[in-house]
Design an enzyme around this catalytic site. Sequence first.
Site, PDB file in Angstrom:
ATOM      1  N   ASP A  35      -6.478  -6.580   4.292  1.00  0.00           N
ATOM      2  CA  ASP A  35      -7.599  -5.950   3.596  1.00  0.00           C
ATOM      3  C   ASP A  35      -8.542  -7.024   3.063  1.00  0.00           C
ATOM      4  OD1 ASP A  35      -9.089  -3.884   2.275  1.00  0.00           O
ATOM      5  OD2 ASP A  35      -8.093  -4.445   0.404  1.00  0.00           O
ATOM      6  N   ASP A  83      -3.285 -17.955   1.091  1.00  0.00           N
ATOM      7  CA  ASP A  83      -4.286 -18.682   0.294  1.00  0.00           C
ATOM      8  C   ASP A  83      -4.985 -19.736   1.146  1.00  0.00           C
ATOM      9  OD1 ASP A  83      -1.815 -19.971   0.400  1.00  0.00           O
ATOM     10  OD2 ASP A  83      -1.926 -20.790  -1.619  1.00  0.00           O
ATOM     11  N   LYS A  94       2.944 -15.061   3.123  1.00  0.00           N
ATOM     12  CA  LYS A  94       3.138 -15.758   1.843  1.00  0.00           C
ATOM     13  C   LYS A  94       4.634 -15.999   1.727  1.00  0.00           C
ATOM     14  CE  LYS A  94       1.547 -17.499  -2.006  1.00  0.00           C
ATOM     15  NZ  LYS A  94       0.602 -18.642  -2.084  1.00  0.00           N
ATOM     16  N   TYR A 111       0.821  -1.209   0.000  1.00  0.00           N
ATOM     17  CA  TYR A 111       0.000   0.000   0.000  1.00  0.00           C
ATOM     18  C   TYR A 111       0.857   1.263   0.000  1.00  0.00           C
ATOM     19  CZ  TYR A 111      -4.765  -1.712   0.825  1.00  0.00           C
ATOM     20  OH  TYR A 111      -6.001  -2.266   0.699  1.00  0.00           O
ATOM     21  N   ASP A 116     -12.370  -8.524   4.893  1.00  0.00           N
ATOM     22  CA  ASP A 116     -13.668  -8.503   4.207  1.00  0.00           C
ATOM     23  C   ASP A 116     -14.282  -9.902   4.200  1.00  0.00           C
ATOM     24  OD1 ASP A 116     -13.670  -5.788   3.535  1.00  0.00           O
ATOM     25  OD2 ASP A 116     -14.270  -6.179   1.450  1.00  0.00           O
TER      26      ASP A 116
END
Length: 362
Positions: A246, A222, A190, A135, A250
Amino acid sequence: MKIAILPGDGIGTEIVAEAVKVLNVLDLQFETETALVGGAAYEAHGHPLPESTLKLAKEADAILFGAVGDWKYDKLDRPLRPEQAILGLRKNLGLFANFRPAICYEQLVGASSLKPELIAGLDILIIRELTGDIYFGQPRGRRTAVDGHFPGAEEAFDTMRYSRPEVERIAHVAFQAARKRSKRVTSVDKANVLETFQFWKDIMIEVGQQYPDVELDHMYVDNAAMQLVKAPKKFDVVVTGNMFGDILSDEAAMLTGSIGMLPSASLNSSNQGLYEPSHGSAPDIAGKGIANPLATILSAAMMLRFSLNQAEAADRIESAVQSVLAAGLRTVDIYSEGTTKVSTREMGDAVVAAMTKTTIKG
Ligand code: IPM
Ligand code: MG
């Protein structure tokens, strides 16, 4: 105590108005000041985060934020888009620790897209690092951008980056939060592909040694996305970077069936905080008076607890919310047969009424 009120765009103004109404019922001494942010600020001042708004936010003890964004700004150059306001606030105030609880309210089990037994009693806390990662990586690939888009360009890039102190401080936040809960942290990374997240994982392990009472495990992002829908109750505290946080927050919010119910807090190292609902500005339903104000009302409660040291007042709001749900009041997003459909304003009024009753009972 000073609270900056930044309603923003879309349903932001409607839901923040209800939260302010709830705050005003409390017998507390605080000053509020409202300012424009996001698209609304762009329209009025040509910038989504005007100097005056940033100054107010910096001076305040806490910020109550609605939401920003609208598709109509998609053609703006990126630095002028509404989303830059929230990113600018996070960066300028150093709001690095984002708490996003995903709680399944007993009365709303049926609103989830998952089977009730998978989510009944769900209570996850996602801790998202908020001021680093891709970001805020530099340089960003905007050399050839025209109005925020890349006509005919051959490449665009963003850089993923974390520094040691950034990872260390969010690790401490996660371990300390876990100590107040079930003493388990899952760090999502990751590391199998990205250097940044091997570095992240190494530091999580290092910091974890200072918290021998907290169990730490690691999961690739994942797999975490999959486990969240397969067996969400396995998680307790999840700590992850800005980008993965992020996405996963959600996902976690929606599996509770009640994204309209979930508050969030973004704190800096002096406990100054920005409080906002986990959902966005929902331009499709803006102005209709049907948005669910409870996430924002619960964000105000979080604000009282974390930044303003008013835990009792926070409890009062939270139990009022429980009681309006128990009474069967529902905005359309959480409506199901046999409950009573109410508007944004009616929901706010009901919370106020429930709080007033609590006072009379003593
Ligand atoms: C969020 C939002 C923001 C983010 C946007 C509006 C910049 O999606 O708070 O999760 O990506 O962080
Ligand atoms: Mg998001």
